[in-house]
Design a protein around this motif. Structure first.
Motif, PDB file in Angstrom:
ATOM      1  N   SER A  52       0.834  -1.206   0.000  1.00  0.00           N
ATOM      2  CA  SER A  52       0.000   0.000   0.000  1.00  0.00           C
ATOM      3  C   SER A  52       0.870   1.257   0.000  1.00  0.00           C
ATOM      4  O   SER A  52       0.509   2.266  -0.598  1.00  0.00           O
ATOM      5  N   LEU A  56       0.894   4.308  -2.849  1.00  0.00           N
ATOM      6  CA  LEU A  56       0.840   5.759  -2.630  1.00  0.00           C
ATOM      7  C   LEU A  56       1.995   6.450  -3.346  1.00  0.00           C
ATOM      8  O   LEU A  56       1.830   7.525  -3.924  1.00  0.00           O
ATOM      9  N   ALA A  60       1.888   9.238  -6.324  1.00  0.00           N
ATOM     10  CA  ALA A  60       2.640  10.487  -6.156  1.00  0.00           C
ATOM     11  C   ALA A  60       3.583  10.704  -7.334  1.00  0.00           C
ATOM     12  O   ALA A  60       3.761  11.838  -7.793  1.00  0.00           O
ATOM     13  N   ASN A 174      -9.928  -4.473  -6.052  1.00  0.00           N
ATOM     14  CA  ASN A 174     -10.305  -3.768  -4.822  1.00  0.00           C
ATOM     15  C   ASN A 174      -9.380  -4.054  -3.663  1.00  0.00           C
ATOM     16  O   ASN A 174      -9.716  -3.790  -2.526  1.00  0.00           O
ATOM     17  N   ASP A 176      -5.025  -4.095  -2.265  1.00  0.00           N
ATOM     18  CA  ASP A 176      -3.751  -3.419  -2.507  1.00  0.00           C
ATOM     19  C   ASP A 176      -2.963  -4.074  -3.637  1.00  0.00           C
ATOM     20  O   ASP A 176      -2.375  -3.398  -4.462  1.00  0.00           O
ATOM     21  N   TRP A 245      -6.170   7.653  -7.466  1.00  0.00           N
ATOM     22  CA  TRP A 245      -6.209   7.704  -6.007  1.00  0.00           C
ATOM     23  C   TRP A 245      -7.649   7.560  -5.510  1.00  0.00           C
ATOM     24  O   TRP A 245      -7.927   6.805  -4.575  1.00  0.00           O
ATOM     25  N   TYR A 248      -8.773   4.072  -5.857  1.00  0.00           N
ATOM     26  CA  TYR A 248      -8.040   3.230  -4.897  1.00  0.00           C
ATOM     27  C   TYR A 248      -8.672   3.360  -3.519  1.00  0.00           C
ATOM     28  O   TYR A 248      -8.932   2.363  -2.826  1.00  0.00           O
ATOM     29  N   LEU A 249      -8.946   4.597  -3.113  1.00  0.00           N
ATOM     30  CA  LEU A 249      -9.598   4.825  -1.816  1.00  0.00           C
ATOM     31  C   LEU A 249     -11.045   4.352  -1.832  1.00  0.00           C
ATOM     32  O   LEU A 249     -11.603   3.977  -0.812  1.00  0.00           O
ATOM     33  N   VAL A 251     -13.469   6.320  -2.378  1.00  0.00           N
ATOM     34  CA  VAL A 251     -14.314   7.444  -1.999  1.00  0.00           C
ATOM     35  C   VAL A 251     -13.517   8.733  -2.189  1.00  0.00           C
ATOM     36  O   VAL A 251     -12.301   8.734  -2.026  1.00  0.00           O
ATOM     37  N   ILE A 252     -14.204   9.790  -2.629  1.00  0.00           N
ATOM     38  CA  ILE A 252     -13.517  11.081  -2.717  1.00  0.00           C
ATOM     39  C   ILE A 252     -14.364  12.144  -2.037  1.00  0.00           C
ATOM     40  O   ILE A 252     -15.590  12.055  -2.028  1.00  0.00           O
ATOM     41  N   SER A 253     -13.707  13.101  -1.453  1.00  0.00           N
ATOM     42  CA  SER A 253     -14.431  14.241  -0.887  1.00  0.00           C
ATOM     43  C   SER A 253     -13.544  15.475  -1.047  1.00  0.00           C
ATOM     44  O   SER A 253     -12.349  15.352  -1.336  1.00  0.00           O
ATOM     45  N   TYR A 256      -9.707  16.159   0.025  1.00  0.00           N
ATOM     46  CA  TYR A 256      -8.512  15.467  -0.464  1.00  0.00           C
ATOM     47  C   TYR A 256      -7.616  16.334  -1.312  1.00  0.00           C
ATOM     48  O   TYR A 256      -6.448  16.063  -1.462  1.00  0.00           O
TER      49      TYR A 256
END
Lengths: 353, 395
Positions: A52, A56, A60, A174, A176, A245, A248-249, A251-253, A256
Motif C-alpha cells: 500500500s 501511494l 505520487a 479492490n 492493494d 487515487w 483506490y480509496l 471514496v472522494i471528498s 482530499y
C-alpha cells in the motif's frame, strides 16, 4: 558477451536509432529489466502494508512527473496541482459512480477533463510569469475547491462520492495487490511518456520556453500554444493521479485536493530535482517515505506514543523542515543530481580525473 | 561541505539517541492473557492538534486506567496510535500500517475528511471505526457499515440548538437565523439538514457567513450579520474561529445570539474571547472536567495517580476518555471474539450504555450506528459555564 563487472568507458553508436535510444548502455537495459522484475515480484515478497505504501508512492510519482513537466521543463509555476487532481478524480468519479461507465473509459476521460480545466487556467500564463502566475493558479485551487464543495448536485458536496472498484473481466481490483499492478503499469507508462516527450518537437519547445521565452518566440515557437499545452499535459497527469487515487480509496471528498496537496507536490519536484523525470520519481519516493521514516524513528526512540510523544513528534516535523532547507542549500538540483554525482564517482573510480 | 553535512547528521542522531535514552519505560508486568491492541489515528501535530492532543491523552488515559484495574476481563489493553497530522494521505498510510501490519481489529479515528476517506477500506476490511467526527454522513449505515458515531451528529446538534432557540423565542415574528461556518466538509456537513429543519420550525433564513478556520478577522462577516439583523447564528468550526467571531461581534455591537456546535465551544473560548464570550451558547455532548457526575471519579482517580488534577485537562480529554471507554465496552461485549466483526457485534449490542454522566447514553444497533441524539446546552456566564438544559433531543 561483455563482462558486466567492467565499467563502460564510452558508447559507440553506428546509426541514428542507436544514437536516439533512451537506454544507451546494455547494462542500463539490464538494470531497468531487473528493476521491473523486482517491482513485478514485490507483492509476493512483502506484506500488504508495504504494497500500500508503494501504491501511494506510485500515485505520487504520476502527479510529480506531471508537475515537473510544467514547472521543471516549461518554467511555469503552479500551485493548483492539487485542484487539478481533484478535477480528474471528480470527473472520473462522476462517470463511474453516477453514470455507471467503465473505469477504463473514465480514467483517461478524467485526465482529459483535468487537462481541459488546467489548460483553461493556463491561459493567463501568456501574460503572467513567476509569482503572478503562482497567484493565478492559486485562484484555480480556490475556485475548484469551492466548486466541489458548493455544487452538490454534481459532486455530492461535502458528503463525498463513493466510487466503485475497477474491474478487468471478472477480476475486481479492490485490494492493494491488484491495484498495485494497475498503478505500476500506469506509472511506468507515465514515466516513459514523459521521458520521450522531451525528445520531441513539443518537449524541446517547452524547454525553449523555459530557458528564455522571448528568444523562443523569436525562433517561431508559438508561446501561447506551448504554454497552454504544458498546463494541459501537466494537468492530464494530475487528473490521472487523482482518478487513480480516488478509485483506490473508493471514496472522494473535497478535503482530499487542498492546497496542501499542491504544495506537497511542489516540494517533491524541488527536492527530487527540477527539470528531471527521474528527479520527480526520487522526490515522490522521498516525500512519501520521509514522514513514515521519521515516525518509525520517533517510535523507536520514544517508545511508541508514550511519554515523550509530543517532543518526538514535534521534532519529527522540525526534522522534516530542516531536511528540506538543507536540500535547498546544499543540493538545489535535488536528489537526481546527488544520484548522478554518486554514479559519476563510481564510473571514474579509482581514477577520479 | 561534506564534513558539515556529516556533522549535521551526527548531531541529529545524537539528539535522537539522547531523547531515546530518556524515553525507556518500565517493562509491562507478565500477563497470562493475550493483549488487545486497538489502533488510533490521531492528530497531534496538524492543524487540529490543539484539540486532537487532549483527545488522544484522554483515550490513552482510559487504556492505562483500565490496565491499572487489571485490564479488560484480564486482558491487558493498548492503544497503538499514529499521528497523521490531519493529512488524508498519511491517514491512509497509518490505517494500512495498523490494519495490515500491526493487525488491529478496531480503530479510534479523528477527523471528518480522513474518516470519510477510510470508510470504504473500513467496510471492506471489517474494522469497527469510532471517530472524533460526528458528521451526519457517517451515520449512513449502508455506505458506512463499520463506522460508529459516538455523539449527536453535527446535524442533530444544530437541530437541538434550533429547537431550543425556537422554544425560547419570546417575540411574535419569525426569528432570523444565519449560519457561520468554515468552508470545509467538516464545516458544511450540517448545513443542509439544519436549514431544512429551521424552515420547518419557522425560522427566517438570512445569509450565511463563511470564515476560514484560522481567520483572525471576521469584521466583514459580522457587519453582514448586523445588517441582516440575524437573531441567532449557529457556528460550526473550532473554538479559535468562534473566539474571532465573538470578539468582532462584540466590537461591532452585533446583537445576534451565537450558538456553537461541539468543537466551537469549550473552555478555550473563555480564555480566547474573554468578556466577549459572555452569553455564548454551546451544544455540549460531553461533560466538562470536574463536573458533578459519577464518571468523573474514575478520571479524578487516574489523574491523581499521575499527580494531576482536573485543572490539567479539558473537555476534549473527557471526550477521548469516553470514546476509548465505549470502544473497549464493545470489545468486552464481543464475548471473546476480538476480531473486527466480533467487536462490531459487541458495539451493536450496546443499548443505553451509560457513561456515568460523561456523555449521553450510547445505543448502537445493527440498523443504526447513531450513538445518541442527545446533548446539553450550556452558556458562558461571567467566565464560567452554566448548563441551560439537561440532555435533550430535538424530537
Amino acid at each position: 558477451m561483455r563482462n558486466p563487472l567492467v565499467m563502460d568507458c564510452g558508447v559507440f553508436t553506428s546509426n541514428y536509432r542507436e544514437d536516439m535510444a533512451i537506454l544507451h548502455h546494455p547494462g542500463a537495459k539490464l538494470k531497468v529489466l531487473v528493476v521491473l522484475v523486482f517491482f513485478l515480484a514485490l507483492p509476493f515478497m512483502v506484506n500488504a502494508y508495504y504494497v500500500s505504501v508503494v501504491n501511494l508512492i506510485g500515485i505520487a510519482i504520476i502527479g510529480a512527473v506531471g508537475l515537473n513537466i510544467l514547472v521543471g521543463f516549461t518554467g511555469q509555476i503552479s500551485i493548483g496541482h492539487g485542484a487539478f487532481m481533484g478535477v480528474g478524480a471528480y470527473a472520473a468519479g462522476m462517470m463511474t459512480a453516477t453514470l455507471g461507465w467503465s473505469f477504463w473509459i473514465a480514467l483517461p476521460a478524467g485526465g482529459l477533463a483535468a487537462a481541459l480545466v488546467g489548460g483553461l487556467f493556463g491561459i493567463p500564463s501568456l501574460r503572467l510569469k513567476g509569482l503572478y502566475l503562482a497567484i493565478a493558479t492559486l485562484a484555480a485551487q480556490v475556485i475548484i475547491e469551492f466548486g466541489i464543495i458548493h455544487w452538490p448536485a454534481l459532486t455530492r458536496g461535502p458528503a463525498g462520492m463513493v466510487l466503485p472498484a475497477p474491474t478487468v473481466g471478472g477480476l475486481v481490483l479492490n485490494d492493494d495487490t491488484t491495484f498495485y499492478y494497475l498503478i505500476l503499469a500506469i506509472t511506468v507508462g507515465a514515466v516513459v511518456f514523459a521521458l520521450n516527450l522531451f525528445r520531441t518537437r513539443t518537449g524541446r519547445a517547452f524547454m525553449a520556453v523555459r530557458d528564455r521565452d522571448l528568444a523562443a518566440s523569436v525562433m517561431g515557437i508559438n508561446l501561447f500554444k506551448y504554454k497552454v499545452a504544458a498546463f494541459a499535459v501537466s494537468s492530464f497527469y494530475a487528473g490521472i493521479a487523482g482518478a487513480l487515487w480516488g478509485h483506490y480509496l473508493g471514496v472522494i471528498s473535497p478535503e482530499y485536493f487542498t492546497i496542501k496537496v499542491s504544495i506537497l507536490f511542489l516540494a517533491m519536484i524541488i527536492i527530487g530535482g527540477l527539470g528531471s523525470v527521474m528527479g520527480a520519481i526520487y522526490g515522490a519516493c522521498f516525500m512519501t517515505l520521509l514522514p513514515i521514516f521519521l515516525r518509525e524513528t520517533a517510535d523507536y526512540f520514544g517508545g511508541g506514543l508514550g511519554g515523550l510523544t509530543h517532543i518526538m513528534l514535534a521534532m519529527q516535523e522540525a526534522v522534516f523542515g530542516l531536511l528540506i532547507i538543507l536540500f535547498l542549500i546544499f543540493e538545489p538540483e535535488g536528489l537526481a543530481k546527488m544520484w548522478r554525482k554518486v554514479k559519476d564517482y563510481f564510473k571514474l573510480w579509482p581514477y577520479s580525473y | 561541505m561534506k564534513k558539515r553535512g556529516l556533522a549535521v547528521i551526527c548531531l541529529l542522531l545524537a539528539a535522537a539517541l539522547l531523547a531515546g535514552g530518556c524515553g525507556g519505560g518500565s517493562a509491562p508486568p507478565a500477563e497470562t492473557k493475550k493483549e488487545i491492541v486497538i489502533g488510533g489515528i490521531i492528530d497531534l501535530t496538524g492543524p487540529t492538534g490543539d484539540v486532537g492532543s487532549p483527545f488522544h491523552d484522554g483515550a490513552q488515559a482510559y487504556f492505562k486506567y483500565l490496565n491499572g484495574k487489571g485490564g479488560l476481563d484480564g486482558h491487558p489493553v493498548r492503544l497503538e496510535a499514529i499521528d497523521y497530522a490531519y493529512e488524508i494521505k498519511r491517514a491512509q498510510e497509518a490505517y494500512n500500517k495498523l490494519v495490515k501490519s500491526t493487525g488491529v481489529p478496531a480503530i479510534l479515528g479523528w477527523g471528518t475528511g480522513d474518516t470519510d476517506a477510510l470508510k470504504g477500506f473500513v467496510a471492506k476490511d471489517e474494522i469497527p471505526y469510532l471517530s472524533g467526527s460526528y458528521s451526519e454522513y457517517l451515520t449512513d449505515i449502508e455506505a458506512c457499515p463499520y463506522n460508529f458515531v459516538l455523539a449527536a451528529s453535527y446535524s442533530d446538534q444544530a437541530r437541538i440548538a434550533l429547537k431550543w432557540a425556537k422554544d425560547n423565542w419570546p417575540e411574535a415574528r419569525a426569528p432570523k437565523l444565519s449560519f457561520v461556518y468554515n468552508n470545509t466538509p467538516f464545516g458544511t456537513s450540517h448545513l443542509e439538514d439544519a436549514k431544512s429543519f429551521a424552515q420547518e420550525l419557522g425560522f427566517e433564513l438570512v445569509g450565511d457567513e463563511v470564515l476560514d478556520l484560522r481567520t483572525l478577522d471576521a469584521t466583514t462577516q459580522m457587519l453582514n450579520l448586523k445588517n441582516n439583523g440575524a437573531d441567532f447564528a449557529i457556528i460550526q468550526g473550532t473554538s479559535n474561529l468562534a473566539a474571532t467571531v465573538l470578539k468582532d461581534a462584540r466590537k461591532l455591537e452585533v446583537p445576534t445570539q451565537f450558538i456553537g456546535l461541539n468543537w466551537a465551544f469549550d473552555e478555550k473560548i473563555v480564555q480566547l474571547a474573554g468578556v466577549a464570550a459572555n452569553g455564548y451558547i454551546g451544544v455540549v455532548p460531553f461533560a466538562f472536567p470536574g463536573e458533578d457526575v459519577a464518571g468523573m471519579a474514575d478520571i479524578k482517580a487516574y489523574l491523581e495517580s499521575k499527580g494531576k488534577g482536573f485543572g490539567d485537562v479539558n473537555q476534549k480529554f473527557v471526550q477521548g476518555w469516553m470514546s476509548a471507554m465505549v470502544m473497549l465496552e464493545g470489545v468486552r461485549l464481543s464475548g471473546g471474539d476480538f476480531t473486527g466483526p466480533g467487536i462490531r457485534k459487541g458495539l451493536e449490542s450496546l443499548s443505553g450504555f451509560d457513561p456515568a454522566g460523561l456523555g449521553a447514553p450510547v445505543t448502537f444497533t445493527s440498523e443504526s450506528h447513531r450513538g445518541s441524539v442527545h446533548a446539553r446546552l450550556a452558556q458562558v456566564q461571567d467566565g464560567g459555564m452554566v448548563y441551560l438544559t439537561d440532555w435533550i433531543s430535538y424530537k
